[in-house]
Design a protein around this motif. Structure first.
Motif, mmCIF file in Angstrom:
data_model
loop_
_atom_site.group_PDB
_atom_site.id
_atom_site.type_symbol
_atom_site.label_atom_id
_atom_site.label_comp_id
_atom_site.label_asym_id
_atom_site.label_seq_id
_atom_site.Cartn_x
_atom_site.Cartn_y
_atom_site.Cartn_z
ATOM 1 N N THR A 88 -4.729 -4.330 -9.437
ATOM 2 C CA THR A 88 -3.535 -3.513 -9.633
ATOM 3 C C THR A 88 -3.907 -2.149 -10.201
ATOM 4 O OG1 THR A 88 -2.122 -5.446 -9.972
ATOM 5 C CG2 THR A 88 -1.335 -3.363 -10.843
ATOM 6 N N ARG A 98 1.533 0.513 -7.465
ATOM 7 C CA ARG A 98 1.019 -0.843 -7.597
ATOM 8 C C ARG A 98 0.964 -1.491 -6.225
ATOM 9 N NH1 ARG A 98 4.094 -3.199 -13.025
ATOM 10 N NH2 ARG A 98 2.545 -2.481 -14.517
ATOM 11 N N HIS A 100 1.578 -4.378 -5.220
ATOM 12 C CA HIS A 100 2.653 -5.312 -4.871
ATOM 13 C C HIS A 100 3.995 -4.610 -4.695
ATOM 14 C CE1 HIS A 100 2.725 -5.032 -9.314
ATOM 15 N NE2 HIS A 100 4.023 -5.003 -9.128
ATOM 16 N N ALA A 101 4.042 -3.298 -4.918
ATOM 17 C CA ALA A 101 5.330 -2.594 -4.904
ATOM 18 C C ALA A 101 5.398 -1.512 -3.841
ATOM 19 C CB ALA A 101 5.590 -1.981 -6.287
ATOM 20 N N PRO A 116 14.533 -4.832 -6.842
ATOM 21 C CA PRO A 116 13.112 -4.937 -7.174
ATOM 22 C C PRO A 116 12.698 -4.291 -8.500
ATOM 23 C CG PRO A 116 13.454 -3.066 -5.758
ATOM 24 C CD PRO A 116 14.815 -3.671 -5.984
ATOM 25 N N VAL A 119 11.751 -7.065 -11.319
ATOM 26 C CA VAL A 119 10.701 -7.844 -10.649
ATOM 27 C C VAL A 119 10.670 -7.419 -9.189
ATOM 28 C CG1 VAL A 119 9.890 -10.157 -10.057
ATOM 29 C CG2 VAL A 119 11.197 -9.802 -12.174
ATOM 30 N N PRO A 120 9.581 -6.867 -8.669
ATOM 31 C CA PRO A 120 8.237 -6.867 -9.261
ATOM 32 C C PRO A 120 7.773 -5.522 -9.817
ATOM 33 C CG PRO A 120 8.040 -6.522 -6.928
ATOM 34 C CD PRO A 120 9.521 -6.566 -7.221
ATOM 35 N N VAL A 121 8.665 -4.497 -9.893
ATOM 36 C CA VAL A 121 8.193 -3.188 -10.339
ATOM 37 C C VAL A 121 7.749 -3.228 -11.800
ATOM 38 C CG1 VAL A 121 8.853 -0.788 -10.734
ATOM 39 C CG2 VAL A 121 9.551 -1.919 -8.629
ATOM 40 N N GLY A 124 5.268 -7.501 -12.463
ATOM 41 C CA GLY A 124 4.626 -7.906 -11.228
ATOM 42 C C GLY A 124 3.658 -9.050 -11.460
ATOM 43 N N PRO A 125 2.981 -9.503 -10.423
ATOM 44 C CA PRO A 125 2.054 -10.641 -10.554
ATOM 45 C C PRO A 125 0.977 -10.432 -11.611
ATOM 46 C CG PRO A 125 2.464 -10.137 -8.252
ATOM 47 C CD PRO A 125 3.112 -9.051 -9.033
ATOM 48 N N THR A 127 1.044 -8.385 -14.199
ATOM 49 C CA THR A 127 1.679 -8.340 -15.516
ATOM 50 C C THR A 127 2.021 -9.744 -15.992
ATOM 51 O OG1 THR A 127 2.640 -6.226 -14.864
ATOM 52 C CG2 THR A 127 3.510 -7.251 -16.842
#
Length: 207
Positions: A88, A98, A100-101, A116, A119-121, A124-125, A127
């Motif tokens: 990340t 990130r 995932h974002a 969003p 989650v996930p901003v 996230g995974p 974090t």
């Protein structure tokens, strides 16, 4: 005891604040709320921060139970969570976002506060993994209290930054926010390396 509480509180606030990548969150918030009236933006900030706080507090206490239920050690999870956090951090440094974002501002939702934005901003995974690790590391009551208060304080600071997002955009511009996001990524990479190295050291010591 107070000194331990205070030192844990300060270090936890700084840790959790960088884990949240505040300037990246500000950038995403600006993109997701473009054209919204001010009262609606304030409502989104409150809902997002409350949702992130509830999830963060649950994760903070869930670490030991989760590790025991799955049958993995804290050191093993440190290595996995630290690696994910490092990835990340790399995405923040290289692209300013990130991993995932990516593409979230293009989503059209009636309510963006929880998903969003929260989650996930915000959470996230990577974090999630880091919060599980940090929560499980704290053993004494004063440390747990300091860590928990640090988590809440970091979200309050993030809420203030989101309230000032319009002003920050005017002063710093998109380029300035991206630069600060990249700097946050560098600090996150160091935090990730520390988590991984601690996990490796502990794993070797228990062999």
């Amino acid at each position: 005891m107070f000194e331990l509480f205070f030192s844990t509180y300060i270090s936890s606030t700084i840790r959790f604040l960088f884990l949240l990548a505040p300037f990246f969150v500000v950038t995403m918030f600006l993109a997701l709320t473009r054209g919204m009236p001010a009262p609606e933006k304030s409502f989104v900030i409150r809902r997002a921060c409350i949702a992130a706080a509830i999830m963060g507090i649950i994760l903070f206490f869930a670490g030991p139970l989760l590790f025991s239920a799955i049958g993995i050690t804290l050191n093993s999870f440190r290595i996995g969570a630290g690696t994910l956090l490092f990835l990340t951090a790399i995405s923040l440094v290289t692209s300013g976002t990130r991993n995932h974002a990516t593409g979230l501002p293009d989503e059209d939702r009636d309510d963006i506060a929880v998903v969003p934005l929260a989650v996930p901003v915000m959470i996230g995974p990577a974090t999630i993994g880091a919060i599980l690790v940090y929560g499980a590391e704290l053993k004494r009551a004063s440390e747990v209290a300091g860590g928990l208060l640090g988590l809440v304080s970091s979200l309050l600071i993030l809420a203030v930054l989101l309230r000032l997002s319009g002003y920050l955009e005017k002063v710093l511009g998109e380029t300035g926010l991206n630069i600060l996001s990249k700097i946050s990524g560098l600090i996150l990479s160091a935090m990730a390396a520390e988590i991984v190295l601690t996990g490796i050291t502990g794993f070797i010591a228990n062999i």
